[in-house]
Design an enzyme around this catalytic site. Structure first.
Site, mmCIF file in Angstrom:
data_model
loop_
_atom_site.group_PDB
_atom_site.id
_atom_site.type_symbol
_atom_site.label_atom_id
_atom_site.label_comp_id
_atom_site.label_asym_id
_atom_site.label_seq_id
_atom_site.Cartn_x
_atom_site.Cartn_y
_atom_site.Cartn_z
ATOM 1 C CG HIS A 1 -0.271 -0.083 2.535
ATOM 2 N ND1 HIS A 1 -0.773 -0.795 3.601
ATOM 3 C CD2 HIS A 1 0.880 0.482 2.992
ATOM 4 C CE1 HIS A 1 0.031 -0.652 4.641
ATOM 5 N NE2 HIS A 1 1.042 0.127 4.286
ATOM 6 C CG HIS B 1 0.694 4.039 7.797
ATOM 7 N ND1 HIS B 1 -0.398 3.500 7.170
ATOM 8 C CD2 HIS B 1 1.720 3.205 7.529
ATOM 9 C CE1 HIS B 1 -0.052 2.387 6.545
ATOM 10 N NE2 HIS B 1 1.217 2.178 6.745
ATOM 11 C CG HIS C 1 8.203 -1.840 4.008
ATOM 12 N ND1 HIS C 1 7.308 -2.845 4.291
ATOM 13 C CD2 HIS C 1 7.531 -0.682 4.279
ATOM 14 C CE1 HIS C 1 6.151 -2.318 4.700
ATOM 15 N NE2 HIS C 1 6.267 -1.003 4.711
ATOM 16 C CD GLU D 1 2.896 -1.776 6.573
ATOM 17 O OE1 GLU D 1 2.793 -0.583 6.873
ATOM 18 O OE2 GLU D 1 3.099 -2.164 5.397
HETATM 19 C C1 DHB Z 1 6.327 3.095 2.293
HETATM 20 C C2 DHB Z 1 5.765 1.845 2.576
HETATM 21 C C3 DHB Z 1 4.679 1.749 3.458
HETATM 22 O O1 DHB Z 1 4.081 0.567 3.808
HETATM 23 C C4 DHB Z 1 4.165 2.897 4.055
HETATM 24 O O2 DHB Z 1 3.087 2.771 4.856
HETATM 25 C C5 DHB Z 1 4.731 4.129 3.789
HETATM 26 C C6 DHB Z 1 5.820 4.234 2.927
HETATM 27 C C7 DHB Z 1 7.475 3.218 1.339
HETATM 28 O O3 DHB Z 1 8.114 2.231 0.946
HETATM 29 O O4 DHB Z 1 7.756 4.369 0.930
HETATM 30 FE FE FE Z 2 2.629 0.892 5.474
#
Ligand code: DHB
Ligand code: FE
Length: 282
Positions: free
Chosen positions: A12, A61, A195, A242
């Site tokens: 997302h 978030h 990530h 997540e």
């Molecule tokens: C990014 C990924 C995410 O899941 C998020 O909530 C905000 C930013 C990213 O990779 O930039």
């Molecule tokens: Fe996220």
């Protein structure tokens, strides 16, 4: 009775929210092409199965809940949900229709099942909810589908354990299947895969672990649910946690699922992107 027709998962990342309106051009861009190439089969599947309701399991978030007030599990019970400027420059898109009657049925059922959720009769939805909806319903054509946001804290520790989330998903599945109206329900889990956005390991990606997750979420989700949160953070990055949202979705689908389609691509922004289409199997 209500039927669960299947599940969808997708990353997302906010930059996708900015890219979606320009998809027609970006399919020829080497950075975006392998990402957008994954979505047409998923959109065709959504058109085919015709969900009446989408349960969207995501994490907020900082738009609706901030660090001063952070429920572990919350469920929307509003007639309508809107997004708002989050500071990423994502466009404000048309509102999402709710289904308060089904929301309250799910809330009552999961509380009876000992999951004490926050019920939200007002709720703003952030990129964790809006980006997947814009990806699966092109040109924001989601007005015919009612939505129920299910929000899980993945932002401020302590996070709920993966097993707790899997069991919460099972409780949501029981709730949907005990709803007396004859409707088709789709369950979505958003976010991931690996990530990390900050700290010493910013940019961390673990392709091997991501592919393991995409395999086992079909065949053996309980094996994934047995990881602890610290193990999940170590293996998939601080924000890779997540993945508990995917596990919640998978819990709702029941014992057996069939994989219809998937796509994996490293990376958009800081994130290993992944998409899966799962059908509930008998
Ligand atoms: C990014 C990924 C995410 O899941 C998020 O909530 C905000 C930013 C990213 O990779 O930039
Ligand atoms: Fe996220």
């Amino acid at each position: 009775m209500a039927r669960i027709i299947g599940g969808l998962t997708t990353s997302h990342i906010p930059s996708i929210g900015n890219a979606v309106p320009r998809e027609a051009q970006l399919v020829n861009d080497p950075y975006w092409e392998p990402f957008f190439a994954g979505y047409p089969p998923a959109r065709e599947w959504v058109q085919k199965v015709k969900p009446d309701v989408a349960i969207v399991i995501y994490n907020d978030h900082g738009l609706n809940f901030f660090l001063n007030n952070m429920p572990t599990f919350s469920i929307g019970a509003a007639p309508e949900y809107r997004n708002a400027d989050e500071g990423w420059g994502i466009p404000t898109i048309p509102p999402f229709q709710g289904d308060p009657d089904l929301s309250w049925h799910i809330i009552e059922s999961v509380v009876e099942d000992e999951f004490d959720v926050a019920s939200c009769q007002e709720m703003l939805v952030d990129h964790g909810f809006t980006v997947p909806m814009s990806l699966f319903w092109p040109n924001n054509s989601y007005s015919g589908v009612r939505t129920i946001p299910v929000c899980i804290n993945t932002v401020q520790h302590p996070l709920p354990t993966p097993m707790r989330c899997f069991k919460f998903g099972q409780a949501i599945g029981r709730a949907i299947e005990s709803y007396p109206k004859d409707i088709n329900v789709l369950v979505m889990g958003t976010g991931g895969l690996s990530h990390q956005l900050d700290g010493e390991r910013a940019g961390f990606i673990n392709k091997e672990f991501d592919l393991l997750c995409m395999d086992k979420i079909v065949s053996d989700p309980e094996a994934l649910a047995r990881y602890s949160i610290p193990e999940l953070v170590r293996l998939s990055g601080a924000q890779g946690a997540e993945f508990i949202l995917w596990l919640t979705m998978r819990g709702a689908l029941g014992n057996k699922v069939k994989k219809i389609h998937s796509n994996y691509y490293v990376a958009i922004s800081n994130t290993a992107t992944a998409l899966m289409v799962l059908e509930k199997a008998a």
